[in-house]
Design a protein around this motif. Structure first.
Motif, PDB file in Angstrom:
ATOM      1  N   LYS A  43      -3.273  34.707   7.457  1.00  0.00           N
ATOM      2  CA  LYS A  43      -2.989  34.113   8.980  1.00  0.00           C
ATOM      3  C   LYS A  43      -2.849  35.811  10.109  1.00  0.00           C
ATOM      4  N   GLN A  44      -2.405  34.725  10.967  1.00  0.00           N
ATOM      5  CA  GLN A  44      -2.618  35.806  12.213  1.00  0.00           C
ATOM      6  C   GLN A  44      -1.004  36.616  12.411  1.00  0.00           C
ATOM      7  N   ARG A  45      -0.916  37.469  12.899  1.00  0.00           N
ATOM      8  CA  ARG A  45       1.009  37.324  13.329  1.00  0.00           C
ATOM      9  C   ARG A  45       1.405  36.784  14.246  1.00  0.00           C
ATOM     10  N   ASP A  46       2.440  36.032  14.194  1.00  0.00           N
ATOM     11  CA  ASP A  46       3.642  35.565  14.797  1.00  0.00           C
ATOM     12  C   ASP A  46       5.003  35.918  15.173  1.00  0.00           C
ATOM     13  N   MET A  47       4.982  35.559  15.293  1.00  0.00           N
ATOM     14  CA  MET A  47       6.678  35.525  16.438  1.00  0.00           C
ATOM     15  C   MET A  47       7.811  34.942  15.679  1.00  0.00           C
ATOM     16  N   VAL A  48       8.308  35.038  15.454  1.00  0.00           N
ATOM     17  CA  VAL A  48       9.884  34.518  15.025  1.00  0.00           C
ATOM     18  C   VAL A  48      10.620  34.126  15.727  1.00  0.00           C
ATOM     19  N   ALA A  49      11.223  35.589  16.140  1.00  0.00           N
ATOM     20  CA  ALA A  49      12.595  35.529  16.896  1.00  0.00           C
ATOM     21  C   ALA A  49      12.818  36.502  18.356  1.00  0.00           C
ATOM     22  N   VAL A  50      13.384  36.587  19.308  1.00  0.00           N
ATOM     23  CA  VAL A  50      13.141  37.647  20.361  1.00  0.00           C
ATOM     24  C   VAL A  50      14.526  37.774  20.562  1.00  0.00           C
ATOM     25  N   SER A  84      18.583  29.604   4.202  1.00  0.00           N
ATOM     26  CA  SER A  84      17.883  28.060   4.018  1.00  0.00           C
ATOM     27  C   SER A  84      15.937  28.668   3.867  1.00  0.00           C
ATOM     28  N   LEU A  85      16.102  29.528   3.427  1.00  0.00           N
ATOM     29  CA  LEU A  85      14.339  30.138   3.028  1.00  0.00           C
ATOM     30  C   LEU A  85      13.893  29.513   2.127  1.00  0.00           C
ATOM     31  N   LYS A  86      12.396  29.409   3.022  1.00  0.00           N
ATOM     32  CA  LYS A  86      11.201  28.674   1.944  1.00  0.00           C
ATOM     33  C   LYS A  86      10.217  29.727   1.501  1.00  0.00           C
ATOM     34  N   PRO A  87       9.928  28.720   0.681  1.00  0.00           N
ATOM     35  CA  PRO A  87       8.272  29.336   0.432  1.00  0.00           C
ATOM     36  C   PRO A  87       7.098  29.986   1.883  1.00  0.00           C
ATOM     37  N   ASP A  88       6.918  29.399   2.798  1.00  0.00           N
ATOM     38  CA  ASP A  88       6.799  29.351   3.828  1.00  0.00           C
ATOM     39  C   ASP A  88       6.945  30.199   4.364  1.00  0.00           C
ATOM     40  N   ASP A  89       8.373  30.550   4.600  1.00  0.00           N
ATOM     41  CA  ASP A  89       8.584  32.186   4.311  1.00  0.00           C
ATOM     42  C   ASP A  89       7.993  33.517   4.622  1.00  0.00           C
ATOM     43  N   THR A  90       7.128  33.538   2.736  1.00  0.00           N
ATOM     44  CA  THR A  90       6.996  34.796   2.651  1.00  0.00           C
ATOM     45  C   THR A  90       5.730  35.535   3.810  1.00  0.00           C
ATOM     46  N   ALA A  91       6.285  36.357   3.900  1.00  0.00           N
ATOM     47  CA  ALA A  91       5.827  37.223   5.609  1.00  0.00           C
ATOM     48  C   ALA A  91       5.870  38.412   5.136  1.00  0.00           C
ATOM     49  N   VAL A  92       5.063  39.497   6.013  1.00  0.00           N
ATOM     50  CA  VAL A  92       5.869  41.014   6.279  1.00  0.00           C
ATOM     51  C   VAL A  92       6.108  40.561   7.410  1.00  0.00           C
ATOM     52  N   TYR A  93       6.964  41.559   7.371  1.00  0.00           N
ATOM     53  CA  TYR A  93       8.190  41.177   8.953  1.00  0.00           C
ATOM     54  C   TYR A  93       8.379  41.914   9.632  1.00  0.00           C
ATOM     55  N   TYR A  94       7.684  42.226  10.531  1.00  0.00           N
ATOM     56  CA  TYR A  94       7.897  43.494  11.343  1.00  0.00           C
ATOM     57  C   TYR A  94       8.439  43.353  12.867  1.00  0.00           C
ATOM     58  N   CYS A  95       9.053  44.783  13.235  1.00  0.00           N
ATOM     59  CA  CYS A  95      10.407  44.324  14.550  1.00  0.00           C
ATOM     60  C   CYS A  95       8.757  44.999  15.685  1.00  0.00           C
TER      61      CYS A  95
END
Length: 115
Positions: A43-50, A84-95
């Motif tokens: 999947k593409q890299r998506d923004m989570v929070a800023v 409240s983490l979900k399986p869909d939150d599985t990813a590599v998280y980048y700053c």
């Protein structure tokens, strides 16, 4: 050269919590915004929070009410509290840190949420 180092990822069960850290090699006040992104396999890299230098925050709809971004200027660190983490939150998280002229990325930290 700015360095960003993410940490805090790991394996957690659904419903659990993790706190990610993004430590910068210089004052985070020098950036107009610091963001967390994530990328799941295929999947593409998506923004989570800023969070902006003024303290304004914004979140992806998928994490609103569950994730909280914050910064501690004295530590040059931005945090991402994930509840409240979900399986869909599985990813590599980048700053990502954004200045007027360029953007800097960390190498990422893996978050895996088991069902």
């Amino acid at each position: 050269q700015v360095q960003l180092v993410e940490s805090g990822g790991g394996l957690v069960q659904a419903g659990g919590s993790l706190r990610l850290s993004c430590a910068a090699s210089r004052s985070i006040n020098s950036f107009y915004a610091v963001s967390w992104y994530r990328q799941a396999p295929g999947k593409q890299r998506d923004m989570v929070a800023v969070i902006t230098s003024g303290g304004t925050t914004n979140y992806a709809d998928s994490v609103k009410g569950r994730f909280t971004i914050s910064s501690v200027n004295a530590e040059n660190t931005v945090y991402l509290q994930m509840n409240s983490l979900k399986p869909d939150d599985t990813a590599v998280y980048y700053c990502k840190a954004s200045s007027l002229r360029t953007q800097y990325w960390g190498r990422g930290t893996q978050v895996t949420v088991s069902s």
